[in-house]
Motif scaffolding. Structure first.
Motif, PDB file in Angstrom:
ATOM      1  N   TRP A 279       3.997 -51.075  50.714  1.00 25.03           N
ATOM      2  CA  TRP A 279       2.832 -51.957  50.591  1.00 25.03           C
ATOM      3  C   TRP A 279       2.021 -51.975  51.881  1.00 25.03           C
ATOM      4  CZ3 TRP A 279       0.872 -53.794  46.214  1.00 25.03           C
ATOM      5  CH2 TRP A 279       1.702 -53.822  45.092  1.00 25.03           C
ATOM      6  N   ILE A 295      -8.332 -61.451  31.830  1.00 23.92           N
ATOM      7  CA  ILE A 295      -7.102 -60.903  31.270  1.00 23.92           C
ATOM      8  C   ILE A 295      -7.358 -59.836  30.210  1.00 23.92           C
ATOM      9  CG2 ILE A 295      -5.009 -61.461  29.945  1.00 23.92           C
ATOM     10  CD1 ILE A 295      -5.112 -64.249  31.309  1.00 23.92           C
ATOM     11  N   LYS A 296      -8.323 -60.084  29.314  1.00 21.53           N
ATOM     12  CA  LYS A 296      -8.453 -59.137  28.199  1.00 21.53           C
ATOM     13  C   LYS A 296      -8.986 -57.775  28.623  1.00 21.53           C
ATOM     14  CE  LYS A 296     -12.750 -61.059  26.169  1.00 21.53           C
ATOM     15  NZ  LYS A 296     -13.712 -60.103  26.736  1.00 21.53           N
ATOM     16  N   ASN A 300      -2.961 -53.393  32.153  1.00 17.32           N
ATOM     17  CA  ASN A 300      -1.659 -54.032  31.995  1.00 17.32           C
ATOM     18  C   ASN A 300      -0.798 -53.726  33.225  1.00 17.32           C
ATOM     19  OD1 ASN A 300       0.378 -51.836  31.442  1.00 17.32           O
ATOM     20  ND2 ASN A 300      -1.244 -51.305  29.990  1.00 17.32           N
ATOM     21  N   PRO A 301       0.256 -54.521  33.502  1.00 21.97           N
ATOM     22  CA  PRO A 301       1.016 -54.370  34.745  1.00 21.97           C
ATOM     23  C   PRO A 301       1.602 -52.962  34.938  1.00 21.97           C
ATOM     24  CG  PRO A 301       1.650 -56.397  33.627  1.00 21.97           C
ATOM     25  CD  PRO A 301       0.714 -55.682  32.712  1.00 21.97           C
ATOM     26  N   VAL A 302       2.015 -52.340  33.839  1.00 20.63           N
ATOM     27  CA  VAL A 302       2.584 -50.989  33.952  1.00 20.63           C
ATOM     28  C   VAL A 302       1.511 -50.008  34.422  1.00 20.63           C
ATOM     29  CG1 VAL A 302       3.631 -49.080  32.672  1.00 20.63           C
ATOM     30  CG2 VAL A 302       4.261 -51.445  32.116  1.00 20.63           C
ATOM     31  N   ALA A 305       0.689 -50.690  38.094  1.00 23.99           N
ATOM     32  CA  ALA A 305       1.767 -50.245  38.995  1.00 23.99           C
ATOM     33  C   ALA A 305       1.715 -48.727  39.159  1.00 23.99           C
ATOM     34  CB  ALA A 305       3.129 -50.683  38.451  1.00 23.99           C
ATOM     35  N   ILE A 309       1.002 -46.618  42.612  1.00 19.43           N
ATOM     36  CA  ILE A 309       1.978 -45.622  43.076  1.00 19.43           C
ATOM     37  C   ILE A 309       1.301 -44.265  43.272  1.00 19.43           C
ATOM     38  CG2 ILE A 309       3.890 -44.176  42.251  1.00 19.43           C
ATOM     39  CD1 ILE A 309       5.323 -46.506  42.839  1.00 19.43           C
TER      40      ILE A 309
ATOM     41  N   GLU B  33       7.462 -50.169  28.684  1.00 17.57           N
ATOM     42  CA  GLU B  33       6.111 -49.859  29.145  1.00 17.57           C
ATOM     43  C   GLU B  33       5.125 -49.768  27.990  1.00 17.57           C
ATOM     44  OE1 GLU B  33       6.099 -46.434  31.646  1.00 17.57           O
ATOM     45  OE2 GLU B  33       7.458 -47.370  33.093  1.00 17.57           O
ATOM     46  N   LEU B  36       4.500 -53.361  26.561  1.00 19.16           N
ATOM     47  CA  LEU B  36       3.691 -54.168  27.473  1.00 19.16           C
ATOM     48  C   LEU B  36       2.243 -53.672  27.510  1.00 19.16           C
ATOM     49  CD1 LEU B  36       3.913 -56.561  29.389  1.00 19.16           C
ATOM     50  CD2 LEU B  36       4.564 -55.003  31.219  1.00 19.16           C
ATOM     51  N   SER B  37       2.099 -52.337  27.515  1.00 21.15           N
ATOM     52  CA  SER B  37       0.741 -51.775  27.543  1.00 21.15           C
ATOM     53  C   SER B  37      -0.078 -52.198  26.337  1.00 21.15           C
ATOM     54  CB  SER B  37       0.773 -50.239  27.552  1.00 21.15           C
ATOM     55  OG  SER B  37       1.661 -49.779  28.514  1.00 21.15           O
ATOM     56  N   TYR B  40      -0.430 -56.512  26.315  1.00 14.35           N
ATOM     57  CA  TYR B  40      -0.739 -57.353  27.478  1.00 14.35           C
ATOM     58  C   TYR B  40      -2.074 -58.084  27.395  1.00 14.35           C
ATOM     59  CZ  TYR B  40      -1.570 -59.137  32.060  1.00 14.35           C
ATOM     60  OH  TYR B  40      -1.860 -59.995  33.083  1.00 14.35           O
ATOM     61  N   ASN B  41      -3.092 -57.377  26.931  1.00 10.82           N
ATOM     62  CA  ASN B  41      -4.422 -57.992  26.966  1.00 10.82           C
ATOM     63  C   ASN B  41      -4.615 -59.127  25.959  1.00 10.82           C
ATOM     64  OD1 ASN B  41      -5.051 -54.804  27.738  1.00 10.82           O
ATOM     65  ND2 ASN B  41      -5.956 -56.342  29.070  1.00 10.82           N
ATOM     66  N   TYR B 262       1.716 -61.903  36.699  1.00 15.33           N
ATOM     67  CA  TYR B 262       1.143 -60.550  36.790  1.00 15.33           C
ATOM     68  C   TYR B 262       1.521 -59.916  38.136  1.00 15.33           C
ATOM     69  CZ  TYR B 262      -2.433 -56.851  36.525  1.00 15.33           C
ATOM     70  OH  TYR B 262      -3.092 -55.649  36.484  1.00 15.33           O
ATOM     71  N   GLN B 265       5.186 -59.066  38.148  1.00  7.83           N
ATOM     72  CA  GLN B 265       5.499 -57.908  37.297  1.00  7.83           C
ATOM     73  C   GLN B 265       5.108 -56.601  37.992  1.00  7.83           C
ATOM     74  OE1 GLN B 265       3.682 -58.707  33.435  1.00  7.83           O
ATOM     75  NE2 GLN B 265       5.608 -59.479  32.605  1.00  7.83           N
ATOM     76  N   VAL B 266       3.928 -56.578  38.598  1.00  9.62           N
ATOM     77  CA  VAL B 266       3.500 -55.356  39.290  1.00  9.62           C
ATOM     78  C   VAL B 266       4.443 -55.047  40.460  1.00  9.62           C
ATOM     79  CG1 VAL B 266       1.644 -54.289  40.652  1.00  9.62           C
ATOM     80  CG2 VAL B 266       1.085 -55.569  38.574  1.00  9.62           C
ATOM     81  N   HIS B 267       4.786 -56.082  41.244  1.00  8.78           N
ATOM     82  CA  HIS B 267       5.717 -55.869  42.366  1.00  8.78           C
ATOM     83  C   HIS B 267       7.075 -55.354  41.882  1.00  8.78           C
ATOM     84  CE1 HIS B 267       3.789 -57.303  46.138  1.00  8.78           C
ATOM     85  NE2 HIS B 267       2.991 -57.944  45.308  1.00  8.78           N
ATOM     86  N   ASP B 268       7.603 -55.974  40.828  1.00  8.54           N
ATOM     87  CA  ASP B 268       8.919 -55.562  40.305  1.00  8.54           C
ATOM     88  C   ASP B 268       8.889 -54.116  39.815  1.00  8.54           C
ATOM     89  OD1 ASP B 268       9.892 -58.057  40.808  1.00  8.54           O
ATOM     90  OD2 ASP B 268       9.975 -58.710  38.715  1.00  8.54           O
ATOM     91  N   LEU B 269       7.826 -53.786  39.072  1.00  6.31           N
ATOM     92  CA  LEU B 269       7.725 -52.421  38.545  1.00  6.31           C
ATOM     93  C   LEU B 269       7.673 -51.410  39.680  1.00  6.31           C
ATOM     94  CD1 LEU B 269       5.163 -53.130  35.675  1.00  6.31           C
ATOM     95  CD2 LEU B 269       7.423 -52.117  35.316  1.00  6.31           C
ATOM     96  N   ILE B 270       6.874 -51.713  40.696  1.00  4.00           N
ATOM     97  CA  ILE B 270       6.756 -50.771  41.812  1.00  4.00           C
ATOM     98  C   ILE B 270       8.082 -50.646  42.560  1.00  4.00           C
ATOM     99  CG2 ILE B 270       5.687 -50.477  44.103  1.00  4.00           C
ATOM    100  CD1 ILE B 270       3.013 -51.207  42.788  1.00  4.00           C
ATOM    101  N   TYR B 273      10.272 -48.438  40.459  1.00 12.73           N
ATOM    102  CA  TYR B 273       9.852 -47.025  40.545  1.00 12.73           C
ATOM    103  C   TYR B 273      10.289 -46.414  41.878  1.00 12.73           C
ATOM    104  CZ  TYR B 273       6.651 -47.901  36.589  1.00 12.73           C
ATOM    105  OH  TYR B 273       6.114 -48.226  35.382  1.00 12.73           O
TER     106      TYR B 273
END
Lengths: 311, 311
Positions: A279, A295-296, A300-302, A305, A309, B33, B36-37, B40-41, B262, B265-270, B273
């Protein structure tokens, strides 16, 4: 690290130990690394006992009884983990009273620490503090914690033996099952067993435990009724605690626990190095910009991320 | 993801929702993934309520009362998180009975999930399952959990409102403080308040709460006495739950919670990975070889972590 501090820890000097714990609590990476580096090879000797259970079950009183009964021929360190509320911010009254009581006994070291450190830093730090107490060569380290939060599972990882303290009001066996306590307890204590319902919960637990298939090399949890008020059950408790010690020794259980802690310390350290190195301001900004979008329409978080990356 | 599954979730089809939750529970990264994709929205509409507390406090009975009182004009999803014991391996009897009872009501969806997934995967998965229920447009999502393990803190992160259920036997205010419950509760329930001691614990909690400085835009926790047996306290509980909802809406609290989820979730996913990309057979072998060395000659965890990183 200061050479004198290391020497102090290894000679079980209470002031040096307290200072090292404060440094670890402050979560400064370089302090933690230098302490762990200088004491790690002296660890592996202490018997680590975790005591957990719901609030009000009497964990502190049981620990006090253990201190009274064991401290004549054993040195004991007590690490009391408080899920610190922002409104209290320090050791709880009961712990302070206890500390004053044993202040002049060189065989007993008592320390309260808060559990709400930096996110994810908790379990690592409890383990490292236990390593300091271990290097200081206490015969027994008692890790005491109350029952909300992620502390219990860390205790299980840290301790050679986990004691779960219940009371007659803790509910029926289904409730205890549901709380996942079967999974973590090596010893169950039904405390306040002078109250109604103690026998019932003990019988029910024992019945349940007897349905589980017993295997050699796997410890069968014991159920012990205690009453701090009537001073009953503690001889059996102490016998069971040392039976468990012998059992672990015969089956290589303490080495296995030490090994597991080593593996997870290395994994945790590497995860935190990787995350810290990853980071930076640019990446934080990508995340923050996305949060400005409603939001809409937001990624999405995936997807975000992966974008961060791959950039 | 299968287009029909997404359509099913968005139209609140119970079978599709159940299938998506099973896929998430199995912790297959690509399934998670894709789910969620695709949903999510559509999240951000449901009111997420967490209910936690020690075993035996009556969380399930309270949830049942809420279902009875609210399900005429609200759709409700209940996610019951069981810290699964290896000896039970699934939904607990009480949950099964409850599921059968409401099986034919299209307004009510009930699901039990285990909490002991892959290490560190727990909170991510609970949040994602809640996202599915949110995208399915339930008015209320109740996240119910029992009190051992790291589940409670995840509930706080997941929920807009966290309810902590206590009983008269839960101990004095010092014990409740010590358990860190002040920090997590938006609403306290003293359940089984037909029993002795309920008034005392309520007064004591209220006295304590009144000493805390009140600020605008910060919710002051409420203490509510309930009795499932006498059916008392539930009107006040429901009023408070919706007062809290209004409070969050006025102060942007639900958007803030959604934003925090949000970010994490982004931090956890990264993190996951990075960690997955880092470890390979060679690195595992360096760690395993070190474990063959006896403790006193072994590299300390910091030194080994740095060695593995730098190789």
């Amino acid at each position: 690290m200061n050479h004198n501090l290391t020497e102090g820890i290894l000679s079980q000097n209470h002031q040096s130990i307290a200072k090292a714990i404060s440094l670890i609590e402050n979560s400064n990476d370089s302090d933690i690394e230098s302490i762990l580096s200088s004491i790690y090879n002296k660890t592996g000797q202490s018997y680590r006992i975790g005591i957990t259970g719901p609030p009000g079950a009497g964990k502190s009183s049981i620990t006090n009884e253990l201190i009274n009964l064991l401290s004549d021929d054993k040195s004991i360190a007590i690490l009391s983990v408080d899920p610190t509320s922002p409104f209290t911010g320090g050791a709880i009254l009961g712990d302070r009273i206890r500390m004053i009581e044993h202040y002049n006994n060189p065989n007993i070291f008592i320390r309260s620490i808060g559990s709400r450190g930096s996110k994810g830093g908790l379990s690592k730090n409890i383990n490292i503090i236990a390593d300091v107490l271990d290097a200081a060569d206490f015969d027994i380290i008692i890790l005491e914690t109350v029952g909300v939060g992620q502390v219990e599972l860390d205790i299980v990882e840290s301790a050679d033996t986990t004691i779960v303290v219940l009371v007659p009001e803790s509910g029926d066996d289904i409730q205890i099952l549901k709380a996942g306590m079967m999974e973590i307890a090596d010893i169950f204590i039904i405390n306040k067993s002078d109250r109604e319902g103690a026998e019932k919960i003990a019988v029910s637990l024992n019945n349940f435990l007897s349905t589980i298939q017993h295997e050699d090399h796997i410890w069968s949890p014991e159920v012990i009724q205690t009453s701090v008020y009537n001073k009953t059950g503690f001889n059996k408790l102490i016998k069971t605690i040392f039976d468990r010690y012998k059992f672990l020794d015969i089956n290589g259980g303490r080495e296995a626990k030490h090994r597991d802690r080593y593996i997870s310390q290395v994994h945790d350290l590497i995860s935190s190095y990787l995350t810290n190195a990853f980071w930076n301001d640019n990446k934080e900004e990508v995340l923050n910009k996305e949060l400005d979008i409603e939001i809409k329409n937001r990624k999405n978080p995936v997807a975000l991320a992966k974008k961060i990356i791959n950039e």
